[in-house]
Design an enzyme around this catalytic site. Structure first.
Site, mmCIF file in Angstrom:
data_model
loop_
_atom_site.group_PDB
_atom_site.id
_atom_site.type_symbol
_atom_site.label_atom_id
_atom_site.label_comp_id
_atom_site.label_asym_id
_atom_site.label_seq_id
_atom_site.Cartn_x
_atom_site.Cartn_y
_atom_site.Cartn_z
ATOM 1 N N ASP A 1 66.598 66.142 40.984
ATOM 2 C CA ASP A 1 68.026 65.932 41.220
ATOM 3 C C ASP A 1 68.198 65.380 42.642
ATOM 4 O OD1 ASP A 1 70.899 66.407 41.121
ATOM 5 O OD2 ASP A 1 70.495 68.187 42.352
ATOM 6 N N ASP B 1 71.672 65.128 45.023
ATOM 7 C CA ASP B 1 72.522 65.891 45.954
ATOM 8 C C ASP B 1 72.251 67.393 45.829
ATOM 9 O OD1 ASP B 1 74.758 63.939 47.138
ATOM 10 O OD2 ASP B 1 74.311 63.348 45.085
ATOM 11 N N ASP C 1 69.806 71.858 41.696
ATOM 12 C CA ASP C 1 70.589 72.963 42.274
ATOM 13 C C ASP C 1 71.868 73.285 41.519
ATOM 14 O OD1 ASP C 1 71.724 70.400 43.246
ATOM 15 O OD2 ASP C 1 73.154 71.737 44.213
HETATM 16 O O1 LIG Z 1 73.438 65.209 40.183
HETATM 17 P P1 LIG Z 1 73.499 65.164 41.665
HETATM 18 O O2 LIG Z 1 72.507 64.220 42.286
HETATM 19 O O3 LIG Z 1 73.419 66.538 42.288
HETATM 20 O O4 LIG Z 1 74.942 64.550 42.007
HETATM 21 C C1 LIG Z 1 76.109 65.358 41.786
HETATM 22 C C2 LIG Z 1 77.299 64.740 42.505
HETATM 23 O O5 LIG Z 1 76.847 64.456 43.846
HETATM 24 C C3 LIG Z 1 77.807 63.854 44.719
HETATM 25 O O6 LIG Z 1 78.783 64.821 45.043
HETATM 26 C C4 LIG Z 1 78.241 65.948 45.741
HETATM 27 O O7 LIG Z 1 77.628 65.515 46.980
HETATM 28 C C5 LIG Z 1 78.556 64.949 47.946
HETATM 29 C C6 LIG Z 1 77.725 64.491 49.145
HETATM 30 O O8 LIG Z 1 76.968 65.549 49.690
HETATM 31 C C7 LIG Z 1 79.618 66.004 48.306
HETATM 32 O O9 LIG Z 1 80.554 65.460 49.240
HETATM 33 C C8 LIG Z 1 80.348 66.477 47.021
HETATM 34 O O10 LIG Z 1 81.247 67.545 47.333
HETATM 35 C C9 LIG Z 1 79.316 67.002 46.001
HETATM 36 O O11 LIG Z 1 79.929 67.389 44.772
HETATM 37 C C10 LIG Z 1 78.396 62.615 44.104
HETATM 38 O O12 LIG Z 1 79.440 62.135 44.929
HETATM 39 C C11 LIG Z 1 78.890 62.841 42.672
HETATM 40 O O13 LIG Z 1 79.234 61.588 42.081
HETATM 41 C C12 LIG Z 1 77.730 63.431 41.844
HETATM 42 O O14 LIG Z 1 78.169 63.682 40.498
#
Ligand SMILES: O=P(O)(O)OC[C@H]1O[C@H](O[C@H]2O[C@H](CO)[C@@H](O)[C@H](O)[C@H]2O)[C@H](O)[C@@H](O)[C@@H]1O
Length: 290
Positions: free
Chosen positions: A60, A62, A238
């Site tokens: 994954d 983020d 996560d």
């Molecule tokens: O599947 P992932 O790689 O974990 O992505 C999930 C979402 O990640 C991003 O949002 C998240 O991270 C941002 C940056 O750290 C944060 O600002 C936000 O609050 C988090 O939810 C991304 O912007 C989404 O499109 C993804 O779905």
């Protein structure tokens, strides 16, 4: 609009003040009925090391490879982690895949100059090898009415950020947590009557995307094809959306690794992003010593 699946179920699986730190039994049963049995063991152990000759590695982005930041566009890998990640890709003969809610184009930007196989927008976009083209399972027009419905919400609440991923729309409220309820109900309203869509309430985001795909299904599809086929899957993630993939991997006898302390079906746990990168580096070091 559907609000079913692992995301919504886990969303309800929070400690209840009325029953102390435990979880409501009905909620556990609800998850069980959906084939997801959370194992709440915050002390679960560190995973065995990755074996690049044998494992197919799914990571994954983020919260796993990159720390959360306020601006979704300002995310970056920690210093010194590019090289080990790229060495792992080489060692695995490209059997390493980034699995994310993000668009593949954005993942490429954040990981540049590295390039990996990827499953983007929860599997609605896929690239089986670093040099292959991106396959998209639907077209972005399906979300046009929601773009229109959300435009006045953003205009009236400029502290909310809209992320348009083409195949998914996200309302971000990390920097405006007081607007969580407003963002979530705006997303629910925008998707009302659309059984082809799923609304997901994630980590400081409300997201909508087409139903019928999740990270677990994406992983299973990737495992049918070279260079992943025939290897043992490893998944590290996560978030609630990662639970689909962690379950698939656990059921297949692979290494399922949860990052952080949230409840999970995973068999192993790493505490944070830095520990993920340390584990990757240690896996490479162990291989060199062997
Ligand atoms: O599947 P992932 O790689 O974990 O992505 C999930 C979402 O990640 C991003 O949002 C998240 O991270 C941002 C940056 O750290 C944060 O600002 C936000 O609050 C988090 O939810 C991304 O912007 C989404 O499109 C993804 O779905």
């Amino acid at each position: 609009m559907r609000r079913r699946g692992c995301d919504c179920a886990f969303e309800t699986l929070k400690p209840r003040p009325d029953i102390g730190d435990g979880f409501a039994k009905t909620e556990i049963e609800e998850l069980g009925g959906r084939g997801i049995n959370p194992i709440w063991l915050p002390t679960m152990s560190e995973p065995p090391k990755i074996d690049p000759a044998r494992h197919a590695v799914f990571l994954d982005f983020d919260g796993t490879l990159a720390e959360f930041v306020d601006d979704p566009d300002a995310v970056r890998l920690p210093d010194g982690t590019f090289e080990p990640l790229d060495r792992l890709r080489e060692a695995c003969d490209d059997a390493i895949c980034i699995v994310s809610g993000r668009k593949i184009a954005d993942l490429d930007r954040f990981l540049s100059p590295m390039r990996f196989a990827a499953a983007g927008v929860h599997g609605l976009e896929r690239r089986i090898e670093p040099g292959a083209s991106v396959e998209r399972l639907i077209t972005p027009e399906a979300l046009d009415p929601l773009r229109d419905a959300l435009a006045p919400v953003i205009e009236g609440n400029p502290r909310l950020k809209l992320e348009d991923k083409g195949l998914a729309l996200v309302l971000h409220f990390r920097t405006a947590p007081d607007l969580q309820g407003l963002a979530q109900s705006a997303m629910d309203r925008a998707a009302e009557g659309r059984d082809d869509l799923v609304v997901m309430h994630g980590d400081m985001i409300a997201e909508v995307h087409p139903a019928g795909m999740d990270k677990g299904q994406a992983l299973a599809a990737m495992m049918e094809r070279a260079p992943f086929k025939g290897r043992v899957p490893v998944y590290v993630g996560d978030d609630t959306t990662d639970e689909f993939a962690l379950k698939v991997v656990r059921d297949r006898g692979g290494l399922s690794v949860k990052v952080g302390e949230k409840e999970s079906v995973a068999a192993y746990r790493l505490p944070h992003v830095a520990a993920v990168h340390r584990w990757i580096a240690a896996s490479l070091a162990e291989r060199n010593e062997a």
